[in-house]
Write a protein that holds these residues in place. Structure first.
Motif, PDB file in Angstrom:
ATOM      1  N   ASP A 106       0.898  -1.123  -0.001  1.00 18.54           N
ATOM      2  CA  ASP A 106       0.125   0.043  -0.062  1.00 18.54           C
ATOM      3  C   ASP A 106       0.720   1.154  -0.071  1.00 18.54           C
ATOM      4  O   ASP A 106       1.817   1.237   0.629  1.00 18.54           O
ATOM      5  CB  ASP A 106      -0.830  -0.051   1.306  1.00 18.54           C
ATOM      6  N   MET A 107       0.527   2.266  -0.645  1.00 19.41           N
ATOM      7  CA  MET A 107       1.064   3.469  -0.615  1.00 19.41           C
ATOM      8  C   MET A 107       0.206   4.593  -0.110  1.00 19.41           C
ATOM      9  O   MET A 107      -0.897   4.583  -0.627  1.00 19.41           O
ATOM     10  CB  MET A 107       1.732   3.698  -2.177  1.00 19.41           C
ATOM     11  N   SER A 108       0.778   5.297   0.537  1.00 22.46           N
ATOM     12  CA  SER A 108      -0.010   6.657   1.018  1.00 22.46           C
ATOM     13  C   SER A 108       0.901   7.957   1.050  1.00 22.46           C
ATOM     14  O   SER A 108       2.134   7.849   0.845  1.00 22.46           O
ATOM     15  CB  SER A 108      -0.683   6.249   2.323  1.00 22.46           C
ATOM     16  N   ILE A 109       0.257   8.767   1.064  1.00 20.37           N
ATOM     17  CA  ILE A 109       1.134  10.096   1.370  1.00 20.37           C
ATOM     18  C   ILE A 109       0.548  10.951   2.666  1.00 20.37           C
ATOM     19  O   ILE A 109      -0.711  11.289   2.679  1.00 20.37           O
ATOM     20  CB  ILE A 109       0.854  11.034   0.009  1.00 20.37           C
ATOM     21  N   ASN A 110       1.525  11.500   3.376  1.00 21.45           N
ATOM     22  CA  ASN A 110       1.012  12.051   4.539  1.00 21.45           C
ATOM     23  C   ASN A 110       0.728  13.793   4.515  1.00 21.45           C
ATOM     24  O   ASN A 110       0.841  14.481   5.417  1.00 21.45           O
ATOM     25  CB  ASN A 110       1.783  11.712   5.700  1.00 21.45           C
ATOM     26  N   GLU A 111       1.100  14.134   3.227  1.00 21.98           N
ATOM     27  CA  GLU A 111       0.923  15.672   3.039  1.00 21.98           C
ATOM     28  C   GLU A 111       0.346  15.853   1.760  1.00 21.98           C
ATOM     29  O   GLU A 111       0.352  14.861   0.920  1.00 21.98           O
ATOM     30  CB  GLU A 111       2.321  16.373   2.919  1.00 21.98           C
ATOM     31  N   LEU A 129      -0.754   6.953  -6.480  1.00 25.42           N
ATOM     32  CA  LEU A 129       0.410   6.636  -6.369  1.00 25.42           C
ATOM     33  C   LEU A 129       0.754   5.430  -6.729  1.00 25.42           C
ATOM     34  O   LEU A 129       1.992   4.909  -7.256  1.00 25.42           O
ATOM     35  CB  LEU A 129       0.650   6.832  -4.649  1.00 25.42           C
ATOM     36  N   ALA A 159       5.800  14.961  -5.243  1.00 24.91           N
ATOM     37  CA  ALA A 159       6.113  14.229  -3.880  1.00 24.91           C
ATOM     38  C   ALA A 159       6.617  12.878  -3.992  1.00 24.91           C
ATOM     39  O   ALA A 159       7.737  12.186  -3.760  1.00 24.91           O
ATOM     40  CB  ALA A 159       5.169  14.023  -2.925  1.00 24.91           C
ATOM     41  N   ASP A 163      10.647  11.641  -3.363  1.00 31.34           N
ATOM     42  CA  ASP A 163      10.666  10.950  -2.378  1.00 31.34           C
ATOM     43  C   ASP A 163      11.350   9.598  -2.638  1.00 31.34           C
ATOM     44  O   ASP A 163      11.870   9.024  -1.697  1.00 31.34           O
ATOM     45  CB  ASP A 163       9.174  10.856  -1.734  1.00 31.34           C
ATOM     46  N   LEU A 164      10.896   8.883  -3.940  1.00 33.27           N
ATOM     47  CA  LEU A 164      11.346   7.422  -3.928  1.00 33.27           C
ATOM     48  C   LEU A 164      12.286   7.629  -5.074  1.00 33.27           C
ATOM     49  O   LEU A 164      12.669   6.665  -5.744  1.00 33.27           O
ATOM     50  CB  LEU A 164      10.028   6.434  -4.693  1.00 33.27           C
TER      51      LEU A 164
ATOM     52  N   MET B 103      10.114  12.265   4.978  1.00 31.45           N
ATOM     53  CA  MET B 103       9.113  11.493   3.760  1.00 31.45           C
ATOM     54  C   MET B 103       7.767  11.673   3.800  1.00 31.45           C
ATOM     55  O   MET B 103       6.938  11.614   4.850  1.00 31.45           O
ATOM     56  CB  MET B 103       9.235   9.771   3.662  1.00 31.45           C
ATOM     57  N   MET B 104       7.148  12.246   2.438  1.00 24.23           N
ATOM     58  CA  MET B 104       5.765  12.414   2.248  1.00 24.23           C
ATOM     59  C   MET B 104       5.070  11.000   2.138  1.00 24.23           C
ATOM     60  O   MET B 104       3.920  10.867   2.279  1.00 24.23           O
ATOM     61  CB  MET B 104       5.612  13.428   1.233  1.00 24.23           C
ATOM     62  N   ILE B 105       5.891  10.392   1.186  1.00 29.02           N
ATOM     63  CA  ILE B 105       5.157   9.142   0.739  1.00 29.02           C
ATOM     64  C   ILE B 105       5.658   7.963   1.768  1.00 29.02           C
ATOM     65  O   ILE B 105       6.682   7.790   2.213  1.00 29.02           O
ATOM     66  CB  ILE B 105       5.902   8.643  -0.572  1.00 29.02           C
ATOM     67  N   ASP B 106       4.574   7.264   2.096  1.00 30.07           N
ATOM     68  CA  ASP B 106       4.786   6.187   3.138  1.00 30.07           C
ATOM     69  C   ASP B 106       4.180   5.090   2.553  1.00 30.07           C
ATOM     70  O   ASP B 106       3.418   4.816   1.692  1.00 30.07           O
ATOM     71  CB  ASP B 106       3.561   6.210   4.203  1.00 30.07           C
TER      72      ASP B 106
END
Lengths: 290, 290
Positions: A106-111, A129, A159, A163-164, B103-106
């Motif tokens: 699972d991928m998510s984004i916190n901003e 994502l 992002a 990030d990746l 990181m923004m992406i989790d």
């Protein structure tokens, strides 16, 4: 123009293109092309050896009550239009091929997501994502092209790439509009005749908001209220949001002293439309997002 | 052997290697090399034009009470050993370079982690997913090499590569052991002399468990209990878990009729050791994970 329908074939094809030291410009889409999509392909054509366009209506980015089943589709016309503007490969994978079983990762984004469309479409950007990570790994583009109508999507992809460490340059191009200012969107076909006339007021209202910033208004709340009032007065739609935020961080600001987005989403009977303007602190339009 | 210390330089270098149509075998590590790491590099050397080894003690995969600060490090010796076995590039990025900001992406994984080390190390595999996605995008390997001592990690990387369509072949190689059977591990240096002697009982106990399966025992609970009893009797360590699960799915099974993992983790004073065996349904060792 080649048409490729399987993940394996596309991945093999991309690797062989890269072995020939050719660059790939990638335009990910959900199909039903309008001038907006075509403008991305044209730009990709200028800047890369080959253009790959994908059409994939990604179930992961639709909520349970959203329009996945009714999302407009027209493969044949899309293929013709993509060919006309010089796309080299049209990639149209099946859902089973993209998601052979339930995703474990699972991928998510916190901003950048607890605002605008992220608030009313939970899971939407997570789905984007995931599908883009997959498509980037399948197609391995040097550059990828997105339209600024989906400005929050651009912020989210930015992002992801950062990030990746995807070795991909993100190119964001201006929203393409109808003569009367309505942002081109595949969903516009789901508007009634009356709604289509009213829909011009999204852009008009945003331009009205922009005028406030040009005239020196620094308080986002005042501008949001003005824009919302116009849309409510001039359309039968229901306003999902009108928000003014920093861009691309998409944070609330109490004072306009930086690049901002003024954005709206409006529910009509069978279509939810979005539009936005990216503005400098002085209210002038930002021409090029970097 | 080249030593590269920045993400930018590594990413540029990898792209130029791929443009020369050379293949890259990638061995991601946290350094402090032992025979296990070196065996991965040797195999990578056989199967690829170039071997890239990374050393990065990834803060994201350590919990707040874990041994990030005490994780053993010896850059100079690592560089010598990697060179000896033919590594072409040693990539040692800094933490600030890998994580310039929060990181923004989790990334997370909803299977294969609520067991074994995933249960006692919350966030560990999420941190691994993130750092490997970054490293894969920076290094762009054709193949990547992992040791089966970290069998759960192999299962998680398998999920990552499959689900996100990384065009990378995952190669899992057998655990390398000391003469007395102890699995080689960078953390073994943190054992006291007495603990080092006791530590052989992890492998011995697992072999004892294997014997049960060979003899026809089909009930995982009985085998887990026997293995646990031996470790508790023969060592001063505290058993974190002894589990028998399907592999690589890592699901509980009530009856052994497929490929399984018999695994244990034991806390000693300053080191938490892990070990496992992968078994066929008849109890024979699985030679090659595919």
């Amino acid at each position: 123009m080649e048409i490729i329908r399987t993940v394996n074939e596309m991945q093999t094809r991309s690797l062989s293109i890269l072995q020939d030291n050719k660059t790939i410009g990638f335009v990910p889409t959900m199909g039903f092309f309008h001038e907006g999509h075509l403008s991305l392909m044209k730009e990709a054509k200028k800047e890369n050896d080959l253009v790959v366009t994908s059409i994939f209506v990604n179930p992961l980015q639709f909520g349970p009550n959203e329009d996945y089943d009714n999302y407009p589709r027209n493969e044949k016309m899309d293929a013709e239009r993509a060919k006309e503007v010089g796309a080299d490969i049209l990639f149209m994978p099946g859902v089973r091929d993209m998601y052979p079983k339930k995703m474990m990762i699972d991928m998510s984004i916190n901003e950048r997501v607890n605002v605008l469309c992220g608030r009313s479409r939970p899971g939407h950007f997570e789905g984007i994502l995931t599908v883009l990570s997959k498509l980037f790994n399948i197609i391995k583009p040097n550059k990828t092209y997105f339209g600024m109508k989906d400005a929050q999507q651009v912020a989210v992809v930015d992002a992801l790439v950062q990030d990746l460490n995807f070795p991909i340059e993100l190119v964001a191009l201006p929203t393409i509009r109808e003569a009367d200012g309505l942002a081109k969107s595949s969903r516009n076909v789901n508007l009634s005749k009356a709604e289509r006339k009213e829909a011009i007021w999204l852009h008009k209202a945003l331009k009205h908001g922009q005028r406030f910033v040009v005239d020196g208004e620094k308080n986002p709340a005042i501008i949001e209220k003005e824009v919302k009032k116009i849309i409510e007065n001039e359309t039968s739609g229901s306003v999902d949001y009108v928000e003014l935020l920093s861009y691309p961080e998409l944070k609330n600001v109490s004072f306009i002293d930086q690049q901002v987005i003024l954005a709206t989403a409006v529910f009509f009977e069978r279509a939810r439309l979005i539009d936005n303007l990216i503005l400098n602190a002085d209210g002038s339009l930002v021409k090029q997002i970097k």
